[in-house]
Design a protein around this motif. Structure first.
Motif: not given
Length: 396
Positions: A220-241
């Motif tokens: 979560a912390e890495r996906l949050d950083m990718a979203r908030e700092v990097g402006n990326a759309d994110v996919v959590d492969y363990a939970r989302d799909t």
């Protein structure tokens, strides 16, 4: 001096060792002011890289102040503040003349060992096993820098270490990964792995004109950083799909991302049959690499796209979807980063305020805490994304 020394799998120690000395006229001695733990260092920690010896000093992301120079180093003087590329390059061979610094022909004194493994030798690396030269690394108070008339970049500004430290490796690595994609304006780029290199690959993809970046991870912390700092759309492969490839197709109107970046490397995690096979073979020492992320990148990448691989791989890849890569006309590009090529252009980006590399730092600790921070970083504990070690700090 103090240094982080390797003594075996998961056995690092902060020890007193002899100070380095000038041994060649092109050497310099640098007092380290900041150093970092890289994801590649974890391969040493986990015992994935052969030819390590007890007492080897780790670390290849470091910067500091010049203390002493050899008689042939005329571009530096004591007191200069410098960045040091992780790959060591002579500046005189064919590869250095063609800006392929990490492929230097002359900087690895143990070239024969690497040639026996890979057919050719590449450059020497700081703190990265005797296959790559056996050079002492920069997770220490001082370090000997060979070919100091070629590698280190003298800083002419007063930017703090944390803004420029990652020019020694992970910022250029993420940037080269994105550059290798040949991004066209508006392209969609998928990045596997939101660790430090993945974060810089995301930022760099946008710097090079991407219209959208999709980041894949499970923390979560890495996906949050990718979203908030990097402006990326994110996919959590363990939970989302349960199927990353199909999810990416759905997110891109069926085409798949235009380009894919594997910023995970040889110790990737996944689920499903292939992941279990990889882990079993690795446990039995039948293969070195776990390649879940790389397989997904090839399978997901859209037709005519590029799969860029900054992540480190060491051996043969089992069940690689070569037929899909061929059928879709994919381009695969990879390799150690030619840091020397990117130092000045990326420093200018930082100076202009285009990017603030310090935003990925989550932990700042004294060098003595290095052994525990390796485990924290490896196990993704305490929200850890990037660790900076400060030799001048004292442990409390």
């Amino acid at each position: 001096m103090k240094a982080l020394c390797w003594h075996g799998v998961e056995d690092l120690r902060c020890e007193r060792v002899p100070d380095p000395e000038i041994v060649n006229p092109r050497d310099a001695i640098v007092r380290v002011t900041s150093t970092a733990i890289c994801g590649s260092d974890l391969h040493l920690y986990d015992g994935m890289v052969p030819s390590m010896m007890k007492g080897d000093i780790l670390g290849h992301e470091f910067m500091g102040v010049v203390e002493e120079v050899g008689r042939d180093v005329r571009n530096l003087r004591p007191g200069d503040r410098v960045l040091v590329p992780f790959a060591i390059a002579c500046g005189n061979c064919w590869y250095c003349h063609h800006d392929l610094w990490s492929l230097c022909d002359n900087s690895n004194p143990n070239a024969a060992a690497l040639e026996a493994l890979n057919g050719y030798s590449t450059s020497g690396l700081f703190g990265y096993s005797h296959l790559y030269g056996g050079y002492a690394g920069g997770q220490a108070e001082y370090v000997r820098v060979p070919f100091a008339d070629v590698g280190p970049l003298k800083l002419e500004n007063d930017l703090p270490d944390e803004k420029v430290l990652f020019l020694t490796d992970i910022f250029p690595t993420g940037y080269m990964a994105a550059e290798q994609c040949g991004i066209r304006p508006g392209d969609t780029v998928a990045v596997w792995g939101c660790g430090p290199v993945g974060q810089f690959a995301i930022v760099s993809a946008y710097l090079l004109g991407a219209g959208r970046v999709i980041a894949i991870d499970r923390f979560a912390e890495r996906l949050d950083m990718a979203r908030e700092v990097g402006n990326a759309d994110v996919v959590d492969y363990a939970r989302d799909t349960d199927d990353v490839v199909e999810t990416l197709k759905q997110m891109t109107g069926g085409r798949g991302p235009d380009h894919a970046i594997d910023a995970v490397d040889m110790e990737s995690h996944g689920h499903g049959v292939m992941s279990r096979i990889d882990r079993g073979k690795q446990f039995l020492k039948l293969q070195l690499d776990r390649a879940d992320a790389l397989r997904q990148a090839v399978q997901a990448c859209g037709k005519g796209g590029t799969v860029s691989i900054p992540g480190v791989y060491a051996g043969f890849i089992d069940k690689f979807p070569m037929g899909q890569a061929f059928a879709k006309g994919l381009t695969l590009r990879m390799g150690q980063t030619h840091v020397h090529r990117y130092l000045r252009p990326l420093l200018e980006r930082i100076e202009r305020g285009d990017v603030d590399p310090s935003r990925i730092i989550t932990h700042r600790v004294p060098l003595e805490r290095g052994p525990e921070m390796y485990r924290t970083f490896r196990d993704k504990q305490d929200g850890c994304v990037k660790v900076v070690l400060k030799p001048e700090l004292r442990a409390v």
